[in-house]
Design a protein around this motif. Structure first.
Motif, PDB file in Angstrom:
ATOM      1  N   PRO B 326       0.842  -1.194   0.000  1.00  0.00           N
ATOM      2  CA  PRO B 326       0.000   0.000   0.000  1.00  0.00           C
ATOM      3  C   PRO B 326       0.876   1.242   0.000  1.00  0.00           C
ATOM      4  O   PRO B 326       1.875   1.287   0.692  1.00  0.00           O
ATOM      5  N   TYR B 327       0.526   2.187  -0.776  1.00  0.00           N
ATOM      6  CA  TYR B 327       1.245   3.444  -0.796  1.00  0.00           C
ATOM      7  C   TYR B 327       0.839   4.290   0.400  1.00  0.00           C
ATOM      8  O   TYR B 327       0.191   3.812   1.301  1.00  0.00           O
ATOM      9  N   VAL B 331      -5.366  10.635   1.853  1.00  0.00           N
ATOM     10  CA  VAL B 331      -5.633  11.770   2.726  1.00  0.00           C
ATOM     11  C   VAL B 331      -7.123  11.827   3.023  1.00  0.00           C
ATOM     12  O   VAL B 331      -7.898  12.242   2.196  1.00  0.00           O
ATOM     13  N   GLU B 336      -7.044  20.602   9.929  1.00  0.00           N
ATOM     14  CA  GLU B 336      -6.353  21.830   9.524  1.00  0.00           C
ATOM     15  C   GLU B 336      -6.250  22.782  10.694  1.00  0.00           C
ATOM     16  O   GLU B 336      -7.231  23.041  11.370  1.00  0.00           O
ATOM     17  N   ALA B 359      -2.275  19.330   9.258  1.00  0.00           N
ATOM     18  CA  ALA B 359      -2.094  20.285   8.179  1.00  0.00           C
ATOM     19  C   ALA B 359      -2.042  21.668   8.784  1.00  0.00           C
ATOM     20  O   ALA B 359      -2.964  22.081   9.482  1.00  0.00           O
ATOM     21  N   LEU B 360      -0.985  22.381   8.517  1.00  0.00           N
ATOM     22  CA  LEU B 360      -0.822  23.691   9.140  1.00  0.00           C
ATOM     23  C   LEU B 360      -0.914  24.774   8.094  1.00  0.00           C
ATOM     24  O   LEU B 360      -0.284  24.700   7.044  1.00  0.00           O
ATOM     25  N   LEU B 361      -1.696  25.766   8.411  1.00  0.00           N
ATOM     26  CA  LEU B 361      -1.878  26.875   7.500  1.00  0.00           C
ATOM     27  C   LEU B 361      -1.490  28.163   8.186  1.00  0.00           C
ATOM     28  O   LEU B 361      -1.582  28.292   9.398  1.00  0.00           O
ATOM     29  N   THR B 364      -4.554  31.422   4.710  1.00  0.00           N
ATOM     30  CA  THR B 364      -5.026  30.445   3.716  1.00  0.00           C
ATOM     31  C   THR B 364      -3.877  29.730   3.045  1.00  0.00           C
ATOM     32  O   THR B 364      -4.078  28.890   2.185  1.00  0.00           O
ATOM     33  N   GLU B 365      -2.654  30.081   3.442  1.00  0.00           N
ATOM     34  CA  GLU B 365      -1.542  29.466   2.732  1.00  0.00           C
ATOM     35  C   GLU B 365      -1.040  28.239   3.471  1.00  0.00           C
ATOM     36  O   GLU B 365      -0.723  28.306   4.650  1.00  0.00           O
ATOM     37  N   PRO B 366      -0.958  27.104   2.789  1.00  0.00           N
ATOM     38  CA  PRO B 366      -0.478  25.901   3.468  1.00  0.00           C
ATOM     39  C   PRO B 366       1.003  26.007   3.788  1.00  0.00           C
ATOM     40  O   PRO B 366       1.785  26.450   2.951  1.00  0.00           O
ATOM     41  N   ILE B 367       1.373  25.634   4.998  1.00  0.00           N
ATOM     42  CA  ILE B 367       2.774  25.706   5.390  1.00  0.00           C
ATOM     43  C   ILE B 367       3.387  24.330   5.469  1.00  0.00           C
ATOM     44  O   ILE B 367       4.447  24.076   4.939  1.00  0.00           O
ATOM     45  N   ALA B 368       2.735  23.460   6.219  1.00  0.00           N
ATOM     46  CA  ALA B 368       3.368  22.164   6.448  1.00  0.00           C
ATOM     47  C   ALA B 368       2.322  21.083   6.581  1.00  0.00           C
ATOM     48  O   ALA B 368       1.174  21.327   6.931  1.00  0.00           O
ATOM     49  N   TRP B 369       2.745  19.898   6.301  1.00  0.00           N
ATOM     50  CA  TRP B 369       1.873  18.732   6.294  1.00  0.00           C
ATOM     51  C   TRP B 369       2.641  17.619   6.961  1.00  0.00           C
ATOM     52  O   TRP B 369       3.657  17.169   6.453  1.00  0.00           O
ATOM     53  N   LYS B 387       9.586  21.928  12.126  1.00  0.00           N
ATOM     54  CA  LYS B 387       9.135  22.184  10.751  1.00  0.00           C
ATOM     55  C   LYS B 387       8.834  23.644  10.505  1.00  0.00           C
ATOM     56  O   LYS B 387       8.918  24.148   9.407  1.00  0.00           O
TER      57      LYS B 387
END
Lengths: 403, 417
Positions: B326-327, B331, B336, B359-361, B364-369, B387
């Motif tokens: 499995p990969y 998600v 968030e 998930a960190l924003l 509205t801009e995603p920073i880190a996952w 991170k």
């Protein structure tokens, strides 16, 4: 190179697509509810953790006006349907498939897993965990399993899905949409890739257009088609995602057990069945809202083998058409040499001049498969007779046996 | 009865093990609080007799077993142990005086699977090319482990110098004996450990000195063992496949990197190292570093794949294995968090939530996952901090007090020595 796959529903507020680190492009299916509109390719920066909603929005601007034109005006048609999954020795893939089936929304459905002579017990254990029906078919060959499937089915509609595919939530709803017209005998659906992580999977997708037949619903009515168009049953749909009325299967005598995976022919059972439906006067609907995601082979060797099987199975299918006489022999010959022959030989030649994107070993494999088709045809029908004698089976499954 | 049980498996290294066991007498921990169990795994050089003849202040028990691998030896030692804390030490580890005390104190503060530090002392290092690169590899590894906010994975664990509480060890099931014949039983144990939701720690003051001299032949044999061992790990825990070196097979075309078009086959995997062997030694003798590194890399990967193919019984088995891996888990429910909106209880929220993926924003801009990938520790505030260093600086959140859950500071912060 990796491609990120996701479904985007434009009726919901657009969300951030997380988990895109390491992916170079995103291939998103734009949907309005369950109705697929288009697939868009969005370039990604591999270092960014997500595709932000505001970056995605400009790509979807063109589709937003369509969102209101979804299926809400139609009356709901959800008849009872039996789902058949034929499998052999692939318990892990099967588990994924059955998990997705348990999430499919449909009021009255049953799932039958037909175990086609697996060597281990794993398949039965996987099915036992899910609570679906388990049936064992000892005669080796995918079409034996398919026939057993529709014989065991209790509902008037029968749907088939591959064990390495996973169904969308609205899969059965989409198939039933195709059957709303009582003249439709069979429905095929949209097949998209489940993952595009390896080179082999990307190549398979770029072979033709992968397994998808487009985003617009169509009907193939046999009285409106020229008989020569019946030959090209691969344009109608693919065996990973198809459904029939049980009565139609019964009238036609079921699938041809000499064909398809597990026999020397290597495939073609679905092509043959769809052709016979058209040839006998039935109509087929293609309904892209019946979405199934298929996981292609990850390794290159598997892909080359698949190409060889494609060539061989299509050749066997054409030879069967020749013998059956449903289609005029002249048209068939013309098709075989001028259309299929040019496809098989022309591509390697183009590749020699550097004008084709698929690797040479894939193209040659398909050609070699096609050249082995006459031998495979004889072998597969002999094999079929042997299996029938061995299992003492009554004559079922259609198709003329070659003595 | 005892606080600490030291378990040392050994196989035909009587001199070395006697020296190292005698050195344990110099521990700062009082001799009454710890015991040592040496498991002689099929020894034919009178290891047991020589050990019994040593005059030691602590209790030493010697157990003999027919040759069955280091895992079985360690499991046997753990069964016999009477201490609450187990410290696994290899027979070529010369313990620093403060080793056991450091393990004990760190485990008291917060029980984890604790990995200690070991290295070859600089003055004993050989200048030979291979030894130098091996030592550099180990140094790098420990430097990474020591960084604040490092997210431990199962690959950070090494049974050469590690400690774990006895009850948790037995609950997790001990080392896998089939994998113990080859290599990678420490990885597999760590995977099971992490699956139980426990954590891994690193204690740089728990030091020991690795007395083994690395050599090319040993490294190649180890590569073969790793090939076999990792296939077994992948079979038992397919979701961790992506974290193993085997993952390059997933692209569907494992090839040994001589030229692009050399395909993998059993015969090639076995003959290439033999052909290249003399050239490697020549390169080392004459210190042709570039040639040595290329040839060694080829040999090593050939031996790895030879091991893999032997375990999967050929390319067909390998193909089937990779088809079913499995990969990354898809998600599904993403949690968030907008860091510009919740500055005060952000740390608490992260540790409380224990999300599958974070998930960190910023607006509205995603920073880190950050995902709870199988084989890695659960997400902790220190990982998030690492991170987001830049972003947190910009928003002035660096001075957040770390919540109590992390113990004194963070387990991953190196103790100041």
């Amino acid at each position: 190179m990796k491609t990120y796959l996701a479904n985007v529903d434009i009726k919901q507020p657009i969300a951030n697509q997380w988990g895109t680190q390491g992916y170079t492009t995103a291939r998103l299916l734009v949907r309005s509810g369950s109705r697929p509109l288009d697939e868009i390719h969005v370039p990604l920066k591999a270092s960014k953790p997500a595709l932000a909603a505001k970056e995605l929005k400009p790509w979807l601007e063109g589709y937003l006006p369509i969102r209101t034109r979804a299926y809400k005006a139609e009356r709901v048609y959800l008849p009872s349907i039996s789902v058949i999954v034929c499998t052999r020795d692939r318990p892990k893939s099967l588990r994924g498939c059955l998990e997705s089936l348990s999430l499919v929304r449909h009021p009255e459905m049953e799932v039958i897993v037909v175990d086609n002579a697996s060597e281990t017990d794993e398949t039965r254990k996987v099915v036992a965990q899910t609570g679906f029906r388990y049936v064992r078919e000892n005669r080796p060959g995918l079409d034996w399993a398919r026939n057993r499937g529709w014989c065991e089915a209790r509902h008037p509609l029968v749907a088939y899905i591959d064990d390495d595919a996973s169904a969308d939530e609205c899969w059965l709803e989409g198939l039933c949409r195709g059957f709303r017209d009582p003249e439709i005998a069979a429905t095929t659906g949209l097949v998209l890739p489940a993952e595009l992580e390896t080179k082999a999977q990307h190549l398979f997708e770029s072979y033709g257009s992968g397994m998808s037949k487009g985003m617009s619903a169509r009907q193939f009515r046999s009285d409106e088609m020229a008989s020569v168009e019946f030959i090209r049953s691969q344009d109608v749909g693919v065996g990973t995602n198809m459904a029939f009325r049980r009565s139609v299967l019964q009238n036609l005598g079921g699938f041809d057990t000499a064909l398809d995976v597990g026999t020397p022919s290597g495939g073609g059972g679905d092509l043959d069945m769809l052709h016979r439906v058209l040839a006998s006067g039935g109509n087929i609907a293609y309904e892209p809202s019946a979405l199934v995601r298929h996981r292609h082979r990850r390794d290159m060797d598997g892909l080359v083998r698949q190409m060889r099987n494609n060539g061989r199975s299509y050749g066997v299918y054409l030879m069967k058409l020749w013998r059956n006489g449903d289609v005029s022999k002249a048209a068939l010959l013309r098709f075989t040499l001028w259309t299929w022959g040019r496809w098989l030989v022309g591509r390697p030649v183009k590749k020699l001049f550097g004008r084709h994107r698929l690797p040479m070993n894939m193209l040659i494999a398909e050609l070699r498969g096609a050249l082995s088709a006459p031998g495979a045809y004889r072998q597969t029908y002999k094999n079929d007779l042997r299996i029938r004698r061995e299992f003492d089976a009554p004559a079922m499954g259609g198709g003329t046996a070659d003595e | 009865m005892f606080d600490v049980s030291v378990i040392v498996p050994t196989h035909n290294r009587a001199d070395m093990v006697c020296r190292n066991i005698a050195a344990l007498a110099r521990q700062t921990m009082p001799a009454s609080r710890f015991e040592v169990i040496v498991v002689a795994d099929g020894c034919e050089d009178q290891t047991a007799a020589r050990l019994q003849s040593l005059d030691l202040s602590f209790r030493l028990r010697v157990v003999e077993q027919t040759q069955a691998g280091a895992s079985k030896a360690r499991n046997a030692g753990a069964d016999l142990a009477e201490g609450t804390l187990l410290v696994f030490l290899d027979d070529d580890m010369y313990a620093d005086a403060g080793l056991l005390e450091a393990h004990w104190q760190t485990q008291q503060a917060r029980p984890t699977l604790l990995v200690g530090f070991f290295s070859t002392p600089v003055e004993h290092r050989s200048e030979e090319l291979f030894a130098a690169s091996a030592n550099a590899w180990w140094d790098n590894r420990f430097r990474r482990l020591g960084q604040a906010g490092h997210r431990h994975t199962f690959r950070d664990v090494c049974t050469g110098n590690m400690s774990v509480s006895r009850s948790s060890f037995l609950e997790t099931g001990g080392f896998d004996e089939e994998i113990g014949r080859w290599a990678g039983e420490d990885y597999e144990f760590a995977i099971r450990w992490l699956k139980r939701g426990e954590r891994i720690g690193y204690c740089p003051t728990a030091r020991s000195y690795h007395q083994d001299q690395p050599s090319v032949d040993k490294a190649l044999k180890r590569a073969y063992d790793e090939g076999r061992g990792h296939v077994l790990i992948a079979r038992r825990h397919p979701e961790c496949f992506m974290a193993l070196p085997l993952r390059i097979a997933l692209d569907g075309q494992p090839w040994i990197r001589i030229k692009r078009w050399v395909k993998l086959s059993r015969r090639r995997a076995n003959t290439i190292p033999k052909l290249v062997h003399p050239a490697i030694h020549l390169a080392i003798t004459f210190r042709f570093r570039w040639l040595y590194s290329r040839l060694f890399g080829i040999s090593r990967s050939a031996r790895l794949w030879a091991g893999v193919l032997d375990e999967t019984d050929g390319l067909g088995g390998l193909r089937e294995m990779i088809q079913d891996i499995p990969y990354e888990p898809s998600v599904q429910d993403v949690e968030e968090i907008d860091i510009s909106q919740l500055p005060l209880d952000l740390a608490k929220r992260v540790t409380e939530l224990q999300p599958g993926s974070l998930a960190l924003l910023a607006g509205t801009e995603p920073i880190a996952w950050i995902q709870n990938t199988p084989g890695s520790e659960p997400i902790a505030w220190s990982h998030v901090v690492r991170k987001l260093e830049y972003w947190l600086d910009a928003h002035g959140l660096r001075e957040l007090p770390l919540p109590e859950e992390n113990g004194r500071g963070s387990q991953t912060e190196p103790d100041n020595q």
